[in-house]
Enzyme design. Structure first.
Site, short mmCIF file in Angstrom:
data_model
loop_
_atom_site.label_atom_id
_atom_site.label_comp_id
_atom_site.label_asym_id
_atom_site.label_seq_id
_atom_site.Cartn_x
_atom_site.Cartn_y
_atom_site.Cartn_z
N GLU A 135 -3.70 -2.28 5.54
CA GLU A 135 -4.97 -2.96 5.82
C GLU A 135 -5.35 -2.88 7.29
OE1 GLU A 135 -7.04 -6.71 3.68
OE2 GLU A 135 -5.16 -7.17 4.72
N LYS A 147 -14.93 -7.58 -2.87
CA LYS A 147 -15.04 -9.04 -2.96
C LYS A 147 -16.48 -9.46 -3.26
CE LYS A 147 -11.26 -10.17 0.24
NZ LYS A 147 -10.93 -10.82 1.52
N HIS A 188 17.93 6.63 -6.50
CA HIS A 188 17.90 7.10 -7.89
C HIS A 188 16.47 7.11 -8.43
CE1 HIS A 188 22.32 6.84 -8.25
NE2 HIS A 188 22.17 5.89 -7.36
#
Length: 460
Positions: free
Chosen positions: A286, A426, A315
């Protein structure tokens, strides 16, 4: 307390194609000096608040006083927040409080940090309202996800305890003078703590955002600030190689700019630091992913952060790190003295070589082997070594990566403290939810959805 070994990020160890040459690092010294002076000057001027948080005792005193006053019968703390209002708290809880599912802290801390009802519904079905304290965290006071959860939880409390007692079970952490949560706290007498206006959410873990839940859980909030303050002193140094955050910032920016390493991996070899890596992902992404630089020129720059954990991801993601595109710089975090260890018993057969060793020794060998394997293929890494994982070292780690983010922003030439890229989503979501003043945004989404051709859908 903390050391940084960046030898495997340099050409001497991994070759000129994989590592930086010393002159390339030295050439960044002047730019870094300007960067650190700008950050420190803005901190002194009150523009960048995160830099001064470790040296402000007032918040810690207020948090301590409140935590001491909370009824001993309160067994659970429900923290409502998202992003920077939650990720740092989760990192503190895991690192210092042990596995949350074991309930080793003074009070159980719950972080349903998403508007997906899956976790919150389960919690409300099991928690006792009479023994629960609710902490709502939103710097702006208007975060829609937090507001939605708070309305649900407040009704849950009121239905069980009555409106007056429900108010007594609420604590808000928000802006000191404005926003819906602050207005509600002032109007209804709800206890509230401040988030300094000059501290962004993703930089707020060392404010009341992280300190309050830590103290309510019985964790060492003072130690967090002590470690952060010690690291802050080192991060004020203007000489690049003397500044730990400067080294982190410069290595990442230069590997990106000069070697095309646009993917940055943080891989702690410690289960307790899994959420720390998630906190760092938000901080790095951000802050540094920006469309425009400080001169408003379109740059669309920024590294892509990836969280990993050793040895689990040996792994999993390590196959990509070892044989995929050479676009990654890996930062390991090593904890030298584990808080707990287990000795492997002696045995015969194929696993006899493990007898008498400890699980911590196995983990250390896996880290060393992985770093060397990357180096032998010309793939760079660096290691941040922590003597032990306690409150002081965790506070130092938080501040180290926050300062590195600020310095990296300066070296990239962008503003690391805004986030314009998240605002459109938003606004559109608010329109869909019917928020006053956002009607056009809602219509924009609906019209766009209706215009999408049906032939591009698969219906099973």
């Amino acid at each position: 307390m903390i050391t940084i070994d960046y030898s495997l990020a340099m050409a001497e160890a991994v070759g000129t194609a994989g590592g930086l040459r010393d002159p390339e690092l030295e050439a960044e010294g002047k730019a870094f000096e300007r960067a650190v002076r700008r950050v420190v000057d803005e901190a002194k001027a009150g523009v960048l608040g995160f830099f001064g948080l470790p040296e402000d005792p007032s918040t810690l005193r207020a948090v301590d006083d409140f935590a001491a006053s909370v009824d001993e019968r309160i067994a659970d703390v429900l923290v409502l927040g998202i992003g920077g209002s939650s990720l740092g708290t989760r990192a503190v809880l895991h690192a210092l409080g042990g596995p949350p599912e074991l309930g080793l802290t003074r009070r159980r801390l719950h972080l349903p940090d998403n508007s997906d009802p899956w976790l919150l519904a389960a919690l409300l079905g099991r928690l006792d309202p009479s023994r629960t304290l609710v902490v709502a965290v939103s710097k702006s006071g208007g975060t829609v996800e937090t507001a939605a959860q708070l309305l649900v939880v407040r009704k849950w409390l009121a239905d069980a305890l009555g409106a007056a007692e429900a108010r007594a079970r609420l604590v808000y952490v928000t802006d000191p003078s404005r926003g819906p949560l602050r207005e509600e706290a002032d109007a209804e007498g709800i206890r509230a703590f401040d988030v300094p206006p000059n501290v962004g959410g993703r930089f707020s873990v060392l404010s009341s955002v992280g300190l309050l839940p830590a103290r309510l859980s019985g964790l060492d909030a003072a130690g967090l600030l002590e470690g952060a303050a010690q690291m802050a002193e080192a991060c004020r140094r203007t000489e690049l190689r003397d500044n730990p955050a400067g080294i982190l910032a410069a290595l990442h920016v230069l590997h990106h700019r000069l070697r095309g390493r646009s993917v940055h991996v943080l891989m702690p070899y410690a289960d307790a630091l899994r959420p720390f890596a998630a906190w760092w992902v938000q901080l790095w992404a951000e802050s540094l992913g920006k469309r425009r630089d400080r001169q408003e020129r379109v740059v669309e720059t920024g590294p892509t952060p990836i969280p990993a954990v050793g040895a689990t991801d040996q792994h999993a993601q390590m196959q990509l790190f070892m044989e995929g595109p050479r676009d990654k710089l890996v930062t390991f975090i090593e904890v030298a003295e584990p808080g707990a260890d287990l000795t492997i018993p002696e045995s015969s057969g194929a696993f006899a070589y493990l007898g008498g060793k400890s699980l911590a020794e196995v983990l250390e060998a896996e880290l060393r082997g992985t770093a060397q394997a990357l180096a032998e293929d010309g793939r760079p890494s660096l290691t941040v070594r922590v003597a032990r994982l306690d409150a002081r070292s965790l506070g130092a780690l938080f501040f180290l990566f926050e300062a590195a983010t600020a310095f990296a922003g300066e070296l990239y030439g962008i503003d690391a403290f805004d986030q314009p890229g998240v605002e459109l989503g938003k606004r559109l979501a608010s329109g869909l939810l019917g928020r006053p003043g956002y009607e056009e945004a809602g219509s924009e989404v609906r019209e766009a959805e209706q215009s999408r051709p049906s032939r591009h859908r698969w219906n099973g």
